[in-house]
Design a protein around this motif. Sequence first.
Motif, mmCIF file in Angstrom:
data_model
loop_
_atom_site.group_PDB
_atom_site.id
_atom_site.type_symbol
_atom_site.label_atom_id
_atom_site.label_comp_id
_atom_site.label_asym_id
_atom_site.label_seq_id
_atom_site.Cartn_x
_atom_site.Cartn_y
_atom_site.Cartn_z
ATOM 1 N N LYS A 43 -3.093 -9.282 -0.701
ATOM 2 C CA LYS A 43 -3.578 -8.061 -0.062
ATOM 3 C C LYS A 43 -2.946 -6.815 -0.666
ATOM 4 O O LYS A 43 -3.423 -5.708 -0.463
ATOM 5 C CB LYS A 43 -3.289 -8.117 1.439
ATOM 6 C CG LYS A 43 -4.037 -9.255 2.117
ATOM 7 C CD LYS A 43 -3.700 -9.362 3.589
ATOM 8 C CE LYS A 43 -4.526 -10.461 4.224
ATOM 9 N NZ LYS A 43 -4.145 -10.680 5.619
ATOM 10 N N ASN A 44 -1.826 -7.005 -1.310
ATOM 11 C CA ASN A 44 -1.165 -5.919 -2.044
ATOM 12 C C ASN A 44 -0.698 -6.500 -3.363
ATOM 13 O O ASN A 44 -0.326 -7.664 -3.413
ATOM 14 C CB ASN A 44 0.089 -5.438 -1.324
ATOM 15 C CG ASN A 44 -0.234 -4.845 0.008
ATOM 16 O OD1 ASN A 44 -0.860 -3.796 0.088
ATOM 17 N ND2 ASN A 44 0.182 -5.518 1.054
ATOM 18 N N ILE A 45 -0.687 -5.689 -4.373
ATOM 19 C CA ILE A 45 -0.113 -6.124 -5.642
ATOM 20 C C ILE A 45 0.771 -5.003 -6.160
ATOM 21 O O ILE A 45 0.363 -3.838 -6.159
ATOM 22 C CB ILE A 45 -1.227 -6.462 -6.664
ATOM 23 C CG1 ILE A 45 -1.936 -7.754 -6.235
ATOM 24 C CG2 ILE A 45 -0.655 -6.598 -8.065
ATOM 25 C CD1 ILE A 45 -3.132 -8.116 -7.075
ATOM 26 N N CYS B 112 -10.958 -5.645 -6.588
ATOM 27 C CA CYS B 112 -10.819 -4.250 -6.970
ATOM 28 C C CYS B 112 -10.042 -3.555 -5.867
ATOM 29 O O CYS B 112 -10.075 -3.985 -4.725
ATOM 30 C CB CYS B 112 -12.195 -3.585 -7.099
ATOM 31 S SG CYS B 112 -13.106 -4.138 -8.542
ATOM 32 N N CYS B 113 -9.337 -2.487 -6.201
ATOM 33 C CA CYS B 113 -8.567 -1.810 -5.150
ATOM 34 C C CYS B 113 -9.186 -0.460 -4.837
ATOM 35 O O CYS B 113 -9.824 0.163 -5.678
ATOM 36 C CB CYS B 113 -7.114 -1.654 -5.560
ATOM 37 S SG CYS B 113 -6.862 -0.482 -6.883
ATOM 38 N N ASN B 114 -9.001 -0.047 -3.596
ATOM 39 C CA ASN B 114 -9.535 1.233 -3.142
ATOM 40 C C ASN B 114 -8.458 2.291 -3.004
ATOM 41 O O ASN B 114 -8.758 3.455 -2.796
ATOM 42 C CB ASN B 114 -10.230 1.065 -1.787
ATOM 43 C CG ASN B 114 -11.544 0.326 -1.927
ATOM 44 O OD1 ASN B 114 -12.524 0.888 -2.392
ATOM 45 N ND2 ASN B 114 -11.557 -0.952 -1.576
ATOM 46 N N SER B 115 -7.209 1.844 -3.052
ATOM 47 C CA SER B 115 -6.155 2.836 -2.910
ATOM 48 C C SER B 115 -4.936 2.394 -3.698
ATOM 49 O O SER B 115 -4.774 1.217 -4.033
ATOM 50 C CB SER B 115 -5.877 3.058 -1.422
ATOM 51 O OG SER B 115 -4.568 2.735 -1.073
ATOM 52 N N LEU B 116 -4.094 3.353 -3.971
ATOM 53 C CA LEU B 116 -2.985 3.094 -4.886
ATOM 54 C C LEU B 116 -1.787 3.936 -4.486
ATOM 55 O O LEU B 116 -1.938 5.066 -4.054
ATOM 56 C CB LEU B 116 -3.506 3.442 -6.278
ATOM 57 C CG LEU B 116 -2.673 3.684 -7.504
ATOM 58 C CD1 LEU B 116 -3.572 3.479 -8.720
ATOM 59 C CD2 LEU B 116 -2.125 5.067 -7.533
ATOM 60 N N ILE C 133 -7.899 1.330 -17.386
ATOM 61 C CA ILE C 133 -8.031 2.726 -17.800
ATOM 62 C C ILE C 133 -8.089 3.644 -16.577
ATOM 63 O O ILE C 133 -7.360 4.630 -16.478
ATOM 64 C CB ILE C 133 -9.309 2.906 -18.653
ATOM 65 C CG1 ILE C 133 -9.200 2.032 -19.913
ATOM 66 C CG2 ILE C 133 -9.526 4.358 -19.016
ATOM 67 C CD1 ILE C 133 -10.500 1.887 -20.676
ATOM 68 N N GLU C 134 -8.959 3.273 -15.610
ATOM 69 C CA GLU C 134 -9.078 4.098 -14.401
ATOM 70 C C GLU C 134 -7.770 4.122 -13.622
ATOM 71 O O GLU C 134 -7.288 5.177 -13.229
ATOM 72 C CB GLU C 134 -10.180 3.528 -13.478
ATOM 73 C CG GLU C 134 -11.558 3.409 -14.105
ATOM 74 C CD GLU C 134 -12.278 4.747 -14.190
ATOM 75 O OE1 GLU C 134 -11.623 5.788 -14.056
ATOM 76 O OE2 GLU C 134 -13.505 4.713 -14.410
ATOM 77 N N LEU C 135 -7.201 2.935 -13.394
ATOM 78 C CA LEU C 135 -6.008 2.872 -12.551
ATOM 79 C C LEU C 135 -4.832 3.612 -13.186
ATOM 80 O O LEU C 135 -4.066 4.294 -12.505
ATOM 81 C CB LEU C 135 -5.634 1.416 -12.252
ATOM 82 C CG LEU C 135 -6.562 0.752 -11.239
ATOM 83 C CD1 LEU C 135 -6.196 -0.719 -11.052
ATOM 84 C CD2 LEU C 135 -6.522 1.477 -9.894
ATOM 85 N N SER C 136 -4.728 3.486 -14.494
ATOM 86 C CA SER C 136 -3.670 4.211 -15.187
ATOM 87 C C SER C 136 -3.852 5.709 -14.995
ATOM 88 O O SER C 136 -2.906 6.435 -14.711
ATOM 89 C CB SER C 136 -3.701 3.841 -16.666
ATOM 90 O OG SER C 136 -2.959 4.765 -17.407
ATOM 91 N N ILE D 136 1.782 0.355 -6.589
ATOM 92 C CA ILE D 136 1.321 -0.691 -5.677
ATOM 93 C C ILE D 136 -0.147 -0.429 -5.374
ATOM 94 O O ILE D 136 -0.503 0.674 -4.962
ATOM 95 C CB ILE D 136 2.144 -0.681 -4.358
ATOM 96 C CG1 ILE D 136 3.622 -0.905 -4.677
ATOM 97 C CG2 ILE D 136 1.629 -1.752 -3.394
ATOM 98 C CD1 ILE D 136 4.530 -0.661 -3.500
ATOM 99 N N VAL D 137 -0.980 -1.421 -5.622
ATOM 100 C CA VAL D 137 -2.401 -1.252 -5.311
ATOM 101 C C VAL D 137 -2.710 -1.990 -4.015
ATOM 102 O O VAL D 137 -2.100 -3.025 -3.711
ATOM 103 C CB VAL D 137 -3.310 -1.759 -6.459
ATOM 104 C CG1 VAL D 137 -3.197 -0.830 -7.652
ATOM 105 C CG2 VAL D 137 -2.967 -3.185 -6.860
ATOM 106 N N GLN D 138 -3.614 -1.440 -3.225
ATOM 107 C CA GLN D 138 -3.891 -2.000 -1.907
ATOM 108 C C GLN D 138 -5.347 -1.772 -1.511
ATOM 109 O O GLN D 138 -6.075 -1.109 -2.236
ATOM 110 C CB GLN D 138 -2.946 -1.385 -0.873
ATOM 111 C CG GLN D 138 -2.750 0.108 -1.025
ATOM 112 C CD GLN D 138 -1.397 0.584 -0.515
ATOM 113 O OE1 GLN D 138 -0.523 -0.187 -0.176
ATOM 114 N NE2 GLN D 138 -1.245 1.889 -0.441
#
Length: 419
Positions: free
Chosen positions: A243-245, A282-286, A318-321, A344-346
């Motif tokens: 659920k979190n990474i 995929c994550c929606n928040s970071l 690319i996006e997350l970075s 941390i992505v969540q």
Amino acid sequence: MFALVDCNNFYASCERVFRPDLNGKPIVVLSNNDGCVIARSNEAKDLGIPMGAPAFEYEKVFQQQKVHVFSANFALYGDMSHRVMSVLSDYSPDMEIYSIDECFLSLKGFEFFNLQEYGMLMRNKVVKWTGIPISVGIAPTKALSKVANRIAKKFSERTKGVYIIDSEESRIKALKWLKVEDVWGIGRQHAKRLQAQGVKTAYDFTLLNDAFVRKQMSIVGLRLKHDLQGIPTLNLDEVQPKKNIATTRSFDGNYTKFEQISERVSTFAVSCAEKLRKQNSCCNSLMVFVHTNRHRKDLPQYSRNIVIQLPFATNSSIELSKFAVQALKQIFKEGYSYKKAGVIVQDFTPQDSVQKSLFEERNEKHIPLMKAVDKLNALFGQQKIRLASQDAKRVWKMKQEKLSPNYTTKLSDIITIKI
DNA sequence: TCTGGGGTCCTAGGACCC
DNA sequence: TCTGGGGTCCTAGGACCC
């Protein structure tokens, strides 16, 4: 009945598999950056080296006592874990991998087996096939199998590494032996409060009344109590997608410039993206955080985190970075010596059911692109393909002075046998 | 000089709805 | 004087695990 199988001194044992000359000698494994002790062989425990000991404080002990020191080699431990779990999965149709070195097996339907013998079979097979010594605890509930495992390990000479709780008598005897602070699920805070109320052993804990336990330790504590009483309350869990990474690291020194930290944060975000893709999420928040070295009382301290909602769910490196560096910009402050940062992505959605965003489109081209990147990195080694925002020269910014070879995961590191 | 990293679950309280 | 009842969702913080 449940079995709890636990590898003895797992990381230390992994190192020893390929260094049989170290049998009977003290070994410690250090955390990332060679910071503190995270695993010890029995011999090292006997020398009084505590878990979590800062390595620099114990350097003298290491030298004087001829302790063999290793930098953490998680590629090796992960692979060895796989092997152990794979052998164990033959012993029950239902298995819960609880951590890198532990698993529960359901022994439902094994009533007519001699469980002592069955445990010995597992133990012998695992050590023969992987070289890793294990302990086996067997009992009617998960919490009790944890207790049994402790006994198996503690009295390994007598138990041969296998212990069974299968009667009211053995249950009570075991619980009277186990200190309340050593019960699985009772941490430092609860232990302190319980002790203040005269609860010394696991057995004392099971005598408390339900309402009291519920109030002090919530439903979690109550479940634990019932499980220890022999009423099966905790079930075998299947592996769920995370659920979190998180990817977080201390730096090899103190960083003061934005560019230094943004390079790290970009790399952490890329690592999170890779882990997301592995589980098809995929994550929606970071969240991004940075902080200074809290051990340095002489320096000004700063610590902040920020959570950002993404305009669309993604697992593109690319996006997350890009988003992570944007977030960092909002919390970075000039004038501090930073020691650690993390991403941390969540808030995950499955990769194949991502909603289209009304205003901002994610770039669909990233999907095949990431697939290609993952493939190439799998083929040519981690981080072969990197973003320009990451450091092009160095992959690992960690102190790892005592790193062992990747005996089982890297062709060039495979041991040579002379015959 | 040097002090790790990665997870889970539960609860209380606030904000909101009808 | 007296001001209902029943929900949901979210978040921060606390506890725990390896």
